[in-house]
Enzyme design. Structure first.
Site, mmCIF file in Angstrom:
data_model
loop_
_atom_site.group_PDB
_atom_site.id
_atom_site.type_symbol
_atom_site.label_atom_id
_atom_site.label_comp_id
_atom_site.label_asym_id
_atom_site.label_seq_id
_atom_site.Cartn_x
_atom_site.Cartn_y
_atom_site.Cartn_z
ATOM 1 N N TYR A 255 -82.733 116.823 86.226
ATOM 2 C CA TYR A 255 -82.282 117.941 87.047
ATOM 3 C C TYR A 255 -80.790 117.964 87.359
ATOM 4 O O TYR A 255 -80.126 118.978 87.176
ATOM 5 C CB TYR A 255 -83.060 117.942 88.370
ATOM 6 C CG TYR A 255 -82.640 119.043 89.320
ATOM 7 C CD1 TYR A 255 -83.108 120.339 89.154
ATOM 8 C CD2 TYR A 255 -81.770 118.791 90.372
ATOM 9 C CE1 TYR A 255 -82.716 121.371 90.013
ATOM 10 C CE2 TYR A 255 -81.374 119.813 91.238
ATOM 11 C CZ TYR A 255 -81.858 121.087 91.057
ATOM 12 O OH TYR A 255 -81.466 122.095 91.898
ATOM 13 N N ASP B 167 -91.048 124.115 84.884
ATOM 14 C CA ASP B 167 -90.039 123.725 85.868
ATOM 15 C C ASP B 167 -89.775 122.232 85.725
ATOM 16 O O ASP B 167 -90.572 121.494 85.127
ATOM 17 C CB ASP B 167 -90.501 124.062 87.286
ATOM 18 C CG ASP B 167 -89.341 124.284 88.249
ATOM 19 O OD1 ASP B 167 -88.184 124.033 87.858
ATOM 20 O OD2 ASP B 167 -89.592 124.695 89.394
ATOM 21 N N ASP B 168 -88.620 121.787 86.265
ATOM 22 C CA ASP B 168 -88.250 120.382 86.111
ATOM 23 C C ASP B 168 -89.000 119.479 87.076
ATOM 24 O O ASP B 168 -89.203 118.291 86.797
ATOM 25 C CB ASP B 168 -86.732 120.202 86.299
ATOM 26 C CG ASP B 168 -86.215 120.915 87.523
ATOM 27 O OD1 ASP B 168 -86.562 120.510 88.644
ATOM 28 O OD2 ASP B 168 -85.454 121.889 87.359
ATOM 29 N N CYS C 225 -73.654 113.954 95.038
ATOM 30 C CA CYS C 225 -72.338 114.596 95.122
ATOM 31 C C CYS C 225 -71.643 114.469 93.776
ATOM 32 O O CYS C 225 -72.091 113.731 92.899
ATOM 33 C CB CYS C 225 -71.473 113.935 96.193
ATOM 34 S SG CYS C 225 -72.200 113.951 97.847
ATOM 35 N N THR D 284 -82.321 124.838 85.029
ATOM 36 C CA THR D 284 -82.415 123.478 84.498
ATOM 37 C C THR D 284 -83.536 123.297 83.492
ATOM 38 O O THR D 284 -83.415 122.534 82.541
ATOM 39 C CB THR D 284 -82.601 122.471 85.653
ATOM 40 O OG1 THR D 284 -81.782 122.841 86.755
ATOM 41 C CG2 THR D 284 -82.247 121.066 85.208
ATOM 42 N N ASN E 271 -70.551 108.933 95.761
ATOM 43 C CA ASN E 271 -71.766 109.667 95.442
ATOM 44 C C ASN E 271 -72.929 108.710 95.635
ATOM 45 O O ASN E 271 -72.953 107.639 95.033
ATOM 46 C CB ASN E 271 -71.717 110.157 93.987
ATOM 47 C CG ASN E 271 -73.054 110.676 93.498
ATOM 48 O OD1 ASN E 271 -73.822 111.244 94.258
ATOM 49 N ND2 ASN E 271 -73.331 110.481 92.221
ATOM 50 N N GLY E 272 -73.886 109.096 96.482
ATOM 51 C CA GLY E 272 -75.048 108.240 96.697
ATOM 52 C C GLY E 272 -75.423 108.176 98.157
ATOM 53 O O GLY E 272 -75.019 109.005 98.975
ATOM 54 N N GLY F 43 -73.011 119.540 94.236
ATOM 55 C CA GLY F 43 -72.901 119.689 95.673
ATOM 56 C C GLY F 43 -72.178 120.964 96.031
ATOM 57 O O GLY F 43 -71.144 121.280 95.444
#
Length: 496
Positions: free
Chosen positions: A270, A380-381, A2, A318, A109-110, A34
């Site tokens: 990312y 790609d990442d 988030c 990304t 966040n987490g 998010g």
């Protein structure tokens, strides 16, 4: 994963919606973290009252001028949600606020890995009735309960030492990753970060002429830069910080020898905006380095005749930075073979497979003139579940690609993540139980090239990283992991 942000300024800003407008603009810069929902909570020191607004949707959808004008006060915090615990229901949205033992609002966040055991403990021992499925509620109650238990029935008073002891209680009981920003009524702004430092939290400062010093705590330096705050520093793992309305800062760090610092590698690969820095390492610079290290690996394969690409093509957005560096180092043409629809969500962080697959079909438009007849080095990442890669490769082939080599800027992801990225079950991952050739065959590439652990650390420039999804070495206990994964699936899958 988030986005969180909190700001505080002098009380003479209290009659304005200054703080909530700062937070609103900051959330716009953190939208990539998010897209499920967003919310803002302010505290008005003149009226001695919290004001809040939150709803499902993007920041620009949830907030209008009339909403923000009501969120007055010199103290505010905000959240943009990517649901990795709980559900998409409104009851689970952040910020959360309580009036006991004094007014406290929080965002985080987490992921709290031992959320379910802690929820049962709170119900059985404290007779608490949890009102949401959001793990932030556990953090909020744990922190607030310390004050109630420490007063022996006396009037509860906030002070820094007791606030830190409350954070110590959280650090000692909570397993997982969390960066928290909170407001304490009449007192100020608080923040704390898990002892392993898995999730980011940064501090910024700016002066408003004629008003005084203002401070910001947020997920990324990108938000600080946009709002005009000077980056001061990262909040340390296990640090609790308090900032009052006069700009006085107090902080203290919880340390234990057995705890290792382990910021998540995905912040650079990312999640974070390219303009941000984390642990003093530039995200953009790290992504350039990921491309350079990957080029070194691919050059050997070209020299050995195993691959012979005509162009380098990124999967936007990304991986674009790494792709440019890779093309430069290999001397190959860089081409945008896929154009992204800017009005579609990031597919990886959508919370069901059906949503992710539909988003891929909508968000990428092939450029036939750059694809047809070409051997493409597609960058790609990461490859997580593999379905996105499979769909993109199929799309490129339908538009005439001769063959496709898939180059990935991180190692194969073989193990679940319990720290805020939505793949807690290892069996959901394409690399779990498959070798590199089997992965290539499944996604439809002629070859898949990954970086290894040491190459990833070299590129990011930090040796201490959480790479548990790569190497199965989790920085915290994961004994509650099986229950966490099962409960997560219950919330994600609709009842039929």
């Amino acid at each position: 994963m988030c986005g969180i942000i909190g700001v505080i300024g002098p009380k003479n800003l209290g009659q304005l919606n200054w703080a909530s407008y700062e937070v609103y603009r900051g959330l716009l810069t953190l939208q990539h973290r998010g897209q499920d929902a967003s919310g803002i909570l302010s505290y008005d020191t003149d009226r001695k009252k919290f004001y809040g607004h939150k709803d499902l949707g993007l920041v620009s959808q949830v907030f209008e001028k009339r909403n923000i004008e009501k969120l007055t006060g010199p103290l505010a915090l905000g959240h943009t949600r990517y649901a990795t615990t709980g559900s998409d229901e409104r009851d689970d949205l952040q910020p959360l606020v309580t009036g006991i033992p004094f007014g406290v609002g929080m965002v985080h966040n987490g992921n709290i890995l031992n959320y379910h055991p802690l929820a049962r403990e709170m119900s059985d021992e404290l007779d608490l009735q949890l009102l949401t499925n959001n793990d932030l509620e556990i953090l909020l109650h744990l922190w607030c309960q310390h004050f109630l238990r420490s007063t022996n029935g006396e009037k509860v008073k906030f002070n820094f030492e007791e606030a830190y002891k409350a954070a110590e209680k959280v650090f000692g009981k909570v397993e997982g990753a969390y960066a928290v920003v909170g407001t304490v009524a009449e007192k100020g702004l608080i923040g704390f970060r898990d002892p392993n430092g898995i999730r980011p939290l940064v501090l910024g400062k700016k002066s408003i002429e004629g008003e005084g010093e203002c401070y910001c705590l947020g997920s990324e330096t990108l938000a600080l830069n946009f709002l005009g705050y000077e980056y001061v520093r990262d909040i340390e793992p296990g640090e609790f910080i308090f900032i009052d309305f006069e700009g006085t800062i107090k902080s203290k760090i919880y340390r234990k020898e057995e705890i290792v610092k382990a910021p998540c590698m995905f912040e650079w690969i990312y999640f974070s905006g390219a303009e941000s820095s984390f642990e003093t390492q530039s995200v953009y610079g790290a992504r350039l380095n990921l491309g350079r290290v990957l080029a070194r690996k691919i050059r050997k394969l070209i020299e050995q005749g195993e691959v012979s690409p005509d162009i380098v093509c990124p999967v936007p957005d990304t991986s674009r930075t790494a792709s440019i560096a890779l093309a430069e180092n290999l001397g190959l043409p860089y081409r945008e073979g896929l154009i992204k629809n800017r009005y579609v969500h990031r597919s990886f962080i959508l919370n069901t497979q059906e949503k992710r697959e539909k988003a891929v079909e909508l968000k990428l438009s092939p450029v036939r003139s750059e694809i047809e007849g070409k051997s493409i080095l597609l960058v790609d990442d990461s490859v997580v579940r593999g379905t996105t890669s499979k769909k993109i490769i199929d799309l490129l082939k339908r538009y005439g690609a001769k063959d496709i080599t898939l180059a990935i800027t991180c190692p194969p992801i073989r193990y679940g993540c319990f720290y805020g990225i939505d793949f807690p079950k290892a069996e959901d991952l394409i690399a779990n139980g498959k070798n590199i050739d089997e992965i290539a065959n499944w996604v439809g590439a002629n070859k898949v090239i990954f970086l290894d652990e040491n190459e990833t650390r070299e590129a990011i420039g930090i040796s201490e990283l959480c790479m548990a999804c790569i190497n199965n070495k989790y920085p915290t206990s994961i004994k509650s992991g099986e229950e966490f994964a099962e409960k997560r699936n219950e919330h994600k899958e609709p009842i039929r």
